[in-house]
Write a protein that holds these residues in place. Structure first.
Motif, short mmCIF file in Angstrom:
data_model
loop_
_atom_site.label_atom_id
_atom_site.label_comp_id
_atom_site.label_asym_id
_atom_site.label_seq_id
_atom_site.Cartn_x
_atom_site.Cartn_y
_atom_site.Cartn_z
N THR A 14 -6.72 6.09 53.74
CA THR A 14 -5.91 7.25 54.07
C THR A 14 -6.54 8.01 55.23
O THR A 14 -7.69 7.76 55.60
CB THR A 14 -5.81 8.22 52.87
OG1 THR A 14 -7.11 8.76 52.59
CG2 THR A 14 -5.23 7.53 51.64
N PHE A 17 -8.49 14.16 54.03
CA PHE A 17 -7.83 15.31 53.42
C PHE A 17 -8.84 16.42 53.20
O PHE A 17 -10.03 16.15 53.00
CB PHE A 17 -7.22 14.94 52.06
CG PHE A 17 -6.23 13.81 52.11
CD1 PHE A 17 -5.08 13.90 52.87
CD2 PHE A 17 -6.44 12.65 51.39
CE1 PHE A 17 -4.16 12.87 52.92
CE2 PHE A 17 -5.54 11.61 51.41
CZ PHE A 17 -4.39 11.72 52.18
N SER A 21 -5.07 20.28 52.56
CA SER A 21 -4.12 19.25 52.98
C SER A 21 -3.95 18.10 51.97
O SER A 21 -3.30 17.11 52.28
CB SER A 21 -4.54 18.66 54.33
OG SER A 21 -5.77 17.95 54.21
N PRO A 23 -2.31 15.84 49.54
CA PRO A 23 -0.91 15.66 49.14
C PRO A 23 -0.72 16.03 47.66
O PRO A 23 -1.57 15.70 46.81
CB PRO A 23 -0.67 14.17 49.36
CG PRO A 23 -1.69 13.77 50.39
CD PRO A 23 -2.90 14.63 50.09
N ALA A 24 0.38 16.68 47.36
CA ALA A 24 0.65 17.16 46.00
C ALA A 24 0.61 16.03 44.98
O ALA A 24 0.15 16.24 43.84
CB ALA A 24 2.00 17.86 45.96
N ASN A 25 1.03 14.83 45.36
CA ASN A 25 1.05 13.74 44.38
C ASN A 25 -0.36 13.32 43.96
O ASN A 25 -0.51 12.72 42.89
CB ASN A 25 1.86 12.55 44.89
CG ASN A 25 1.27 11.93 46.13
OD1 ASN A 25 0.75 12.62 47.00
ND2 ASN A 25 1.37 10.62 46.24
#
Length: 91
Positions: A14, A17, A21, A23-25
């Motif tokens: 990826t 992050f 930042s 990702p919500a998932n």
């Protein structure tokens, strides 16, 4: 904490992050596909990694202390203050 099995190869990763930042998932229960392992690599700070099955286990990850994600096992992450990390994928 598990280790990556012998014979797997890195095939993707990826972007980096941060606590702002992620990702919500990734913050709720999710899983990798069959045959896909993950390695959570913390570059800075700390990240809580929670394995949700077969029993709940919680680990605090930091630089030099990665988290290993087993195929199809539900898990989630949670930042502990400021953090920078990425996920590498193996099969």
């Amino acid at each position: 904490m598990k280790t990556l099995p012998d014979g797997v190869s890195n095939y993707a990763r990826t972007a980096e992050f941060s606590e702002a930042s992620i990702p919500a998932n990734l913050l709720k229960s999710h899983r990798t596909k069959a045959g896909t392992w993950g390695k959570i690599v913390v570059l800075e700070g700390r990240l809580r990694y929670r394995i949700l099955e077969p029993e709940i286990r919680t680990f605090e990850l930091s630089p030099g202390q990665p988290g290993i994600v087993e195929p199809e096992v539900p898990h989630e992450v949670e930042p502990v203050g400021r953090v920078r990390f990425r996920v590498e994928f193996y099969r």
